[in-house]
Design a protein around this motif. Structure first.
Motif, PDB file in Angstrom:
ATOM      1  N   LEU A  30       0.958  -1.384   0.018  1.00  0.00           N
ATOM      2  CA  LEU A  30       0.006   0.104  -0.120  1.00  0.00           C
ATOM      3  C   LEU A  30       0.803   1.276   0.119  1.00  0.00           C
ATOM      4  O   LEU A  30       2.154   1.199   0.285  1.00  0.00           O
ATOM      5  N   GLY A  31       0.167   2.484  -0.314  1.00  0.00           N
ATOM      6  CA  GLY A  31       0.978   3.482  -0.187  1.00  0.00           C
ATOM      7  C   GLY A  31       1.007   4.200   1.075  1.00  0.00           C
ATOM      8  O   GLY A  31       0.336   3.490   2.133  1.00  0.00           O
ATOM      9  N   ARG A  32       1.663   5.067   1.284  1.00  0.00           N
ATOM     10  CA  ARG A  32       1.958   5.802   2.629  1.00  0.00           C
ATOM     11  C   ARG A  32       0.649   6.311   3.331  1.00  0.00           C
ATOM     12  O   ARG A  32       0.273   5.947   4.330  1.00  0.00           O
ATOM     13  N   ASN A  33       0.054   6.984   2.475  1.00  0.00           N
ATOM     14  CA  ASN A  33      -1.274   7.738   3.067  1.00  0.00           C
ATOM     15  C   ASN A  33      -2.230   6.646   3.319  1.00  0.00           C
ATOM     16  O   ASN A  33      -2.870   6.717   4.400  1.00  0.00           O
ATOM     17  N   ALA A  34      -2.359   5.415   2.552  1.00  0.00           N
ATOM     18  CA  ALA A  34      -3.315   4.449   3.234  1.00  0.00           C
ATOM     19  C   ALA A  34      -3.001   3.604   4.492  1.00  0.00           C
ATOM     20  O   ALA A  34      -3.621   3.384   5.324  1.00  0.00           O
ATOM     21  N   VAL A  35      -1.355   3.569   4.757  1.00  0.00           N
ATOM     22  CA  VAL A  35      -1.129   3.059   5.901  1.00  0.00           C
ATOM     23  C   VAL A  35      -1.224   3.951   6.990  1.00  0.00           C
ATOM     24  O   VAL A  35      -1.677   3.645   8.110  1.00  0.00           O
ATOM     25  N   TYR A  36      -1.159   5.268   6.663  1.00  0.00           N
ATOM     26  CA  TYR A  36      -1.491   6.431   7.848  1.00  0.00           C
ATOM     27  C   TYR A  36      -3.097   6.287   8.024  1.00  0.00           C
ATOM     28  O   TYR A  36      -3.431   6.536   9.337  1.00  0.00           O
ATOM     29  N   ASN A  37      -3.837   6.219   7.053  1.00  0.00           N
ATOM     30  CA  ASN A  37      -5.213   6.148   7.261  1.00  0.00           C
ATOM     31  C   ASN A  37      -5.493   5.014   8.093  1.00  0.00           C
ATOM     32  O   ASN A  37      -6.443   5.031   9.165  1.00  0.00           O
ATOM     33  N   LEU A  38      -4.759   3.745   7.898  1.00  0.00           N
ATOM     34  CA  LEU A  38      -5.140   2.763   8.934  1.00  0.00           C
ATOM     35  C   LEU A  38      -4.668   2.733  10.181  1.00  0.00           C
ATOM     36  O   LEU A  38      -5.468   2.463  11.095  1.00  0.00           O
ATOM     37  N   ILE A  39      -3.503   3.400  10.625  1.00  0.00           N
ATOM     38  CA  ILE A  39      -2.910   3.936  11.728  1.00  0.00           C
ATOM     39  C   ILE A  39      -3.966   4.606  12.428  1.00  0.00           C
ATOM     40  O   ILE A  39      -4.459   4.310  13.493  1.00  0.00           O
ATOM     41  N   HIS A  40      -4.592   5.790  11.713  1.00  0.00           N
ATOM     42  CA  HIS A  40      -5.261   6.680  12.445  1.00  0.00           C
ATOM     43  C   HIS A  40      -6.893   6.166  12.586  1.00  0.00           C
ATOM     44  O   HIS A  40      -7.712   6.662  13.387  1.00  0.00           O
ATOM     45  N   SER A  41      -7.145   5.023  11.815  1.00  0.00           N
ATOM     46  CA  SER A  41      -8.423   4.359  12.055  1.00  0.00           C
ATOM     47  C   SER A  41      -8.398   3.422  13.509  1.00  0.00           C
ATOM     48  O   SER A  41      -9.285   2.585  13.713  1.00  0.00           O
ATOM     49  N   HIS A  42      -7.301   3.361  14.031  1.00  0.00           N
ATOM     50  CA  HIS A  42      -7.218   2.368  15.332  1.00  0.00           C
ATOM     51  C   HIS A  42      -7.501   0.948  14.927  1.00  0.00           C
ATOM     52  O   HIS A  42      -7.932   0.152  15.831  1.00  0.00           O
ATOM     53  N   SER A  43      -7.189   0.276  13.878  1.00  0.00           N
ATOM     54  CA  SER A  43      -7.047  -0.972  13.387  1.00  0.00           C
ATOM     55  C   SER A  43      -6.298  -1.857  14.269  1.00  0.00           C
ATOM     56  O   SER A  43      -6.656  -3.028  14.346  1.00  0.00           O
ATOM     57  N   PHE A  44      -5.213  -1.542  14.481  1.00  0.00           N
ATOM     58  CA  PHE A  44      -4.217  -2.304  15.064  1.00  0.00           C
ATOM     59  C   PHE A  44      -3.413  -1.181  16.100  1.00  0.00           C
ATOM     60  O   PHE A  44      -3.309  -0.196  15.896  1.00  0.00           O
ATOM     61  N   PRO A  45      -2.647  -1.905  17.237  1.00  0.00           N
ATOM     62  CA  PRO A  45      -2.082  -0.908  18.152  1.00  0.00           C
ATOM     63  C   PRO A  45      -0.743  -0.288  17.430  1.00  0.00           C
ATOM     64  O   PRO A  45      -0.121  -0.786  16.716  1.00  0.00           O
ATOM     65  N   VAL A  46      -0.724   0.815  17.994  1.00  0.00           N
ATOM     66  CA  VAL A  46       0.664   1.693  17.268  1.00  0.00           C
ATOM     67  C   VAL A  46       1.293   2.344  18.506  1.00  0.00           C
ATOM     68  O   VAL A  46       0.696   2.995  19.567  1.00  0.00           O
ATOM     69  N   ILE A  47       2.673   2.313  18.625  1.00  0.00           N
ATOM     70  CA  ILE A  47       3.509   3.097  19.605  1.00  0.00           C
ATOM     71  C   ILE A  47       4.118   4.284  19.061  1.00  0.00           C
ATOM     72  O   ILE A  47       4.608   4.258  17.866  1.00  0.00           O
ATOM     73  N   ARG A  48       3.605   5.536  19.674  1.00  0.00           N
ATOM     74  CA  ARG A  48       4.262   6.627  19.423  1.00  0.00           C
ATOM     75  C   ARG A  48       5.384   7.160  20.009  1.00  0.00           C
ATOM     76  O   ARG A  48       5.312   7.180  21.375  1.00  0.00           O
ATOM     77  N   VAL A  49       6.496   7.462  19.488  1.00  0.00           N
ATOM     78  CA  VAL A  49       7.848   7.864  20.136  1.00  0.00           C
ATOM     79  C   VAL A  49       8.098   9.009  19.673  1.00  0.00           C
ATOM     80  O   VAL A  49       8.737   9.167  18.485  1.00  0.00           O
ATOM     81  N   GLY A  50       7.814  10.093  20.214  1.00  0.00           N
ATOM     82  CA  GLY A  50       7.935  11.456  19.521  1.00  0.00           C
ATOM     83  C   GLY A  50       7.155  11.685  18.426  1.00  0.00           C
ATOM     84  O   GLY A  50       5.824  11.235  18.181  1.00  0.00           O
TER      85      GLY A  50
END
Length: 72
Positions: A30-50
């Motif tokens: 997938l493209g970068r925007n599609a992955v960021y959309n998945l991340i922001h949809s809270h479909s799976f856990p994401v760790i944010r470091v800064g």
């Protein structure tokens, strides 16, 4: 870690404990925007470091293995 070494590890199934956005892009093809959309949809856990985002490998593959539809 060099990009070539990362690609070799991914091809051999030796993924790190966390994945980068670029690695998820390659896995899902997938493209970068599609992955960021998945991340922001809270479909799976994401760790944010800064400003960095890391996706834990096991929950990501568990999410990938389940059948579902994500709407964003």
């Amino acid at each position: 870690m060099s990009e070539q070494l990362k690609c070799t590890q991914m091809e051999n199934g030796q993924l790190p404990e966390t994945l980068t956005v670029q690695e998820v892009q390659k896995i899902l093809k997938l493209g970068r925007n599609a992955v960021y959309n998945l991340i922001h949809s809270h479909s799976f856990p994401v760790i944010r470091v800064g400003n960095l985002l890391r996706i834990p490998r096991e929950p990501f593959y568990a999410w990938l293995a389940t059948s579902h539809v994500v709407r964003y």
